[in-house]
Write an enzyme that holds these catalytic residues in place. Structure first.
Site, PDB file in Angstrom:
ATOM      1  N   PRO A  17       0.798  -1.167  -0.016  1.00 12.45           N
ATOM      2  CA  PRO A  17       0.031   0.014  -0.049  1.00 12.45           C
ATOM      3  C   PRO A  17       1.057   0.972   0.061  1.00 12.45           C
ATOM      4  CG  PRO A  17       0.180  -0.972   2.169  1.00 12.45           C
ATOM      5  CD  PRO A  17       0.603  -1.943   1.181  1.00 12.45           C
ATOM      6  N   MET A  18       0.387   2.140  -0.878  1.00  9.17           N
ATOM      7  CA  MET A  18       1.164   3.611  -0.682  1.00  9.17           C
ATOM      8  C   MET A  18       0.227   4.616  -1.195  1.00  9.17           C
ATOM      9  SD  MET A  18       4.677   2.525  -3.352  1.00  9.17           S
ATOM     10  CE  MET A  18       3.425   1.508  -4.331  1.00  9.17           C
ATOM     11  N   CYS A 101       2.883   3.419   8.892  1.00  9.15           N
ATOM     12  CA  CYS A 101       3.012   4.824   8.214  1.00  9.15           C
ATOM     13  C   CYS A 101       3.801   5.578   9.174  1.00  9.15           C
ATOM     14  CB  CYS A 101       1.696   5.380   8.137  1.00  9.15           C
ATOM     15  SG  CYS A 101       1.869   6.951   7.165  1.00  9.15           S
ATOM     16  N   ASP A 204      13.091  -2.386   0.082  1.00  7.35           N
ATOM     17  CA  ASP A 204      14.171  -2.635  -1.059  1.00  7.35           C
ATOM     18  C   ASP A 204      14.259  -3.869  -2.105  1.00  7.35           C
ATOM     19  OD1 ASP A 204      15.273  -0.542   0.154  1.00  7.35           O
ATOM     20  OD2 ASP A 204      16.901  -1.671   1.315  1.00  7.35           O
TER      21      ASP A 204
END
Length: 330
Positions: A17-18, A101, A204
């Protein structure tokens, strides 16, 4: 095959999720290119108590073509439970709890990665969501810890498992790292060794090699791709192919494929949100798609001024022409 509760997951690469990115259009593109499942932008449980229209739009999963989890954030167990109960009516594949978050506007209210400072509260939130989820799998997205002096992902993961979580996704950075520095994959390994539920590794992973390396070094069950998918939704197709057979390498998308996918993506945004709003949000996506192309710097500046789909079509035509004149393959 990995199972999250009763849900069987096909493939090993998940779209992380972004905020401001993983909307319905982007999820659809990634689903069609092999994402094992996707996760929505985070939804405020408190805003849902007030029937917030914007939050309702973010929760729209009617256009998704693959499994999608709806992610909620908040620090009050009762409020989070009510949000989960309401979201279940939309029939998602599951509910994801945001405990990762790092942004001040989220952590300032005690939500997101601020929850990591209180592992007992993490368990209470997880238990409340699980109780309200109607049998749907509940997953938890967390970070390594609040800061380097408080790496407690193992403790939080164990408590969440005891509270009913079907899986945990570990972003192997601390809150104070934000998105900088190197992710410490050993934290993912430690969590995997400490719990019996599936563990999703995050941090990463940008290509098939890094995905394979994370799986090998940590023993995690799935990998989550975030920034590595920006402008490159083919990363899911490539990771899946590589993990099936390390000798199998998918050819990179052609110029035509990149432009056609970009146009479809932005077209879906306009269909779902309306052209005016969608084109403002699309500017960053267009910039990501154009990265590395001939003349990209100038074209990305123009992408920041797009207002209509016609503007996008004209830009794509020029990108195509300049690339072919420069000797690139179509």
């Amino acid at each position: 095959m990995v199972k999250l509760g009763g849900l069987e997951i096909k493939g090993q690469a998940v779209l992380a999720p972004m905020a401001g990115v993983t909307d319905g259009a982007f999820r659809r593109i990634c689903q069609d290119l092999g994402a094992a499942y996707t996760v929505s932008e985070m939804l405020s449980a408190r805003a849902m108590d007030f029937d917030d229209r914007k939050t309702g739009l973010l929760a729209d999963i009617s256009h998704d073509s693959g499994p999608v989890f709806l992610q909620i954030f908040g620090d009050d167990p009762a409020c989070m439970g009510r949000a989960a109960e309401r979201l279940c009516r939309l029939e998602p594949a599951g509910i994801d709890i945001n405990m990762g978050c790092p942004m001040p506007k989220i952590t300032g209210g005690g939500a997101g990665s601020a929850l990591l400072k209180d592992p007992r509260r993490c368990a209470e939130v997880t238990a409340a969501v699980k109780a309200a989820a109607g049998g749907l799998p509940v997953t938890v997205k967390l970070r390594s810890g609040w800061d380097r002096g408080h790496i407690n992902a193992v403790e939080v993961a164990k408590r969440c498992q005891e509270a009913g979580a079907a899986a945990v996704c570990v972003h192997a950075r601390t809150r104070d790292q934000l998105y900088a520095g190197q992710a410490d994959w050993q934290v993912i390994r430690q969590v995997k060794q400490a719990v019996s539920i599936p563990v999703i590794g995050n941090g990463d992973v940008t290509d098939p090699l890094s995905a394979g390396a994370m799986l090998a070094q940590t023993g995690c069950d799935l990998v989550a791709v975030g920034r590595g998918a920006l402008g490159n939704p083919w990363v899911f197709r490539d990771i899946n192919a590589h993990l099936r057979d390390e000798s199998l390498w998918m050819p990179p998308p052609t110029l035509t494929q990149r432009l056609v996918t970009m146009r479809r993506h932005i077209g879906l945004m306009c269909e779902y949100k309306g052209e005016g709003r969608a084109m403002r949000e699309a500017r960053k996506h267009v910039g990501w798609y154009l990265k590395g192309m001939r003349g990209a710097a100038a074209f990305r500046r123009r992408a920041g001024e797009l207002c209509t789909l016609r503007d996008l079509d004209q830009l794509a035509e020029e990108v195509y022409r300049v690339s072919l004149e420069g000797g690139d393959q179509a």
